[in-house]
Design a protein around this motif. Structure first.
Motif, short mmCIF file in Angstrom:
data_model
loop_
_atom_site.label_atom_id
_atom_site.label_comp_id
_atom_site.label_asym_id
_atom_site.label_seq_id
_atom_site.Cartn_x
_atom_site.Cartn_y
_atom_site.Cartn_z
N UNK A 54 43.86 44.60 34.81
CA UNK A 54 43.08 43.55 34.17
C UNK A 54 41.62 43.92 33.99
N UNK A 55 40.96 43.21 33.07
CA UNK A 55 39.56 43.49 32.78
C UNK A 55 38.69 42.94 33.91
N UNK A 56 37.72 43.74 34.33
CA UNK A 56 36.82 43.38 35.40
C UNK A 56 35.53 42.78 34.82
N UNK A 57 34.79 42.07 35.64
CA UNK A 57 33.51 41.51 35.22
C UNK A 57 32.53 42.60 34.81
N UNK A 58 32.75 43.82 35.29
CA UNK A 58 31.84 44.92 34.95
C UNK A 58 32.14 45.50 33.57
N UNK A 59 33.29 45.10 32.96
CA UNK A 59 33.65 45.60 31.65
C UNK A 59 34.73 46.66 31.67
N UNK A 60 35.04 47.21 32.83
CA UNK A 60 36.10 48.19 32.94
C UNK A 60 37.41 47.50 33.32
N UNK A 61 38.47 48.28 33.44
CA UNK A 61 39.78 47.72 33.77
C UNK A 61 40.27 48.24 35.12
N UNK A 62 40.98 47.37 35.82
CA UNK A 62 41.69 47.77 37.01
C UNK A 62 40.84 48.08 38.22
N UNK A 63 39.62 47.57 38.28
CA UNK A 63 38.78 47.77 39.47
C UNK A 63 39.42 47.08 40.67
N UNK A 64 39.06 47.53 41.85
CA UNK A 64 39.55 46.90 43.08
C UNK A 64 39.34 45.39 43.04
N UNK A 65 38.21 44.95 42.51
CA UNK A 65 37.87 43.53 42.45
C UNK A 65 38.89 42.72 41.66
N UNK A 66 39.56 43.35 40.67
CA UNK A 66 40.53 42.63 39.85
C UNK A 66 41.85 42.42 40.57
N UNK A 67 41.99 43.01 41.75
CA UNK A 67 43.24 42.89 42.51
C UNK A 67 43.05 42.10 43.80
#
Length: 305
Positions: free
Chosen positions: A175-188
């Motif tokens: 999924x898209x992260x608040x930072x603009x990238x995808x699949x960051x730890x934060x998105x999980x």
């Protein structure tokens, strides 16, 4: 502020909804948390923040003589110049030269630091990391904050942004992260991600309800928590490979007792480690007052530097 009474330092931990304050003697020992002369909280100001924070400082200080004030702010902070660059949770602070404004209002030295750095310094010195010289402190909440503390000082990196473990990519197709990238730890493992996954599985309530359901053996909750802990374990293994810390402290709202996410992630880390030197991985101990403790510790250090 005129000289009067006992010389004190004041720490203000400014959050999205409240400002926690700790007042301590300026002569307090830095070897352990000092006995607070005052401790409490006020509502976070939504307008005229410098004036409101100055008023809080004056009220809390009372008849004591304020020697130094340190504030921790959620967001991006130019700590050298005391400027809040951006605070998503408190938009009124965006661009504020808060250090200079409060120094002018109070007539004492004022330092402005990042809230994650404040909490990390406190946990490394007075909390779960005490006695270990090289600690990485991770906070699980709405976002994932991190800070590397060496000899009691945060290692901020060349541009002040070191420690952002929440934006390590775990799933490039995620999924898209608040930072603009995808699949960051934060998105999980961020609280909103856990909340959404639990709702999609038919669960009711937020992340706390999810963790309760996991403890009760619910199948859907178990799958979500295992995925989140697995993602955290992968990020920790990356941290061990790149930074090689002497200890890892995990705090934040999602890591509180009974520490399901922490203990499961630690198990995965130890099962998957190959060449990695896995250090102790322990829950934080200072709870919601870690940031306030960190502001007081910073004030004491700078006062006696």
């Amino acid at each position: 502020m005129s000289d009067r009474g006992t010389a004190v330092v004041l720490g203000l931990d400014v959050g999205g909804s409240s400002v926690k304050h700790l007042l301590a003697s300026a002569d307090a020992s830095m070897s352990q948390p000092p006995t607070p002369l005052a401790r409490g909280r006020n509502a976070t100001p939504t307008s005229a923040p410098a004036e409101a924070l100055a008023a809080i400082a004056e009220t809390v200080t009372g008849e004591h003589s304020l020697a130094r004030l340190v504030l921790s702010i959620p967001g991006i902070v130019d700590e050298e110049n005391g400027v809040v660059i951006r605070s998503t949770n408190i938009p009124a602070l965006d661009g504020a030269p808060l250090g200079r404004q409060l120094e002018s209002a109070l007539g004492v030295p004022v330092d402005v630091i990042n809230d994650g750095h404040a909490a990390a310094v406190a946990e490394a010195s007075w909390g779960a990391g005490a006695g270990i010289d090289d600690i990485f402190v991770l906070a699980l909440g709405t976002g994932i904050a991190g800070a590397h503390v060496v000899d009691g000082r945060v290692v901020t990196g060349a541009h002040g942004s070191a420690g952002e473990l929440g934006h390590v990519t775990i799933d490039p197709m995620g999924g898209e992260c608040s930072c603009g990238r995808r699949g960051c730890l934060e998105t999980i493992i961020g609280a909103p991600a856990l909340d959404a996954a639990w709702a999609d599985a038919g669960g009711r309530g937020g992340p706390e309800a999810l963790l309760d359901a996991f403890a009760a053996g619910d199948g859907a909750a178990t799958a979500i928590v295992r995925r989140a802990s697995s993602a955290l374990a992968e990020a920790i293994l990356t941290l061990c490979a790149v930074v090689d810390p002497g200890g890892i402290v995990i705090g934040g709202g999602l890591a509180q007792a009974p520490h399901h996410l922490v203990t499961l992630a630690e198990r995965y880390v130890r099962e998957r480690a190959t060449f990695h030197r896995v250090p102790p991985i322990v829950p934080a101990t200072l709870g919601g007052w870690a940031g306030a403790n960190g502001t007081v510790l910073t004030a004491l250090r700078r006062q006696h530097a």
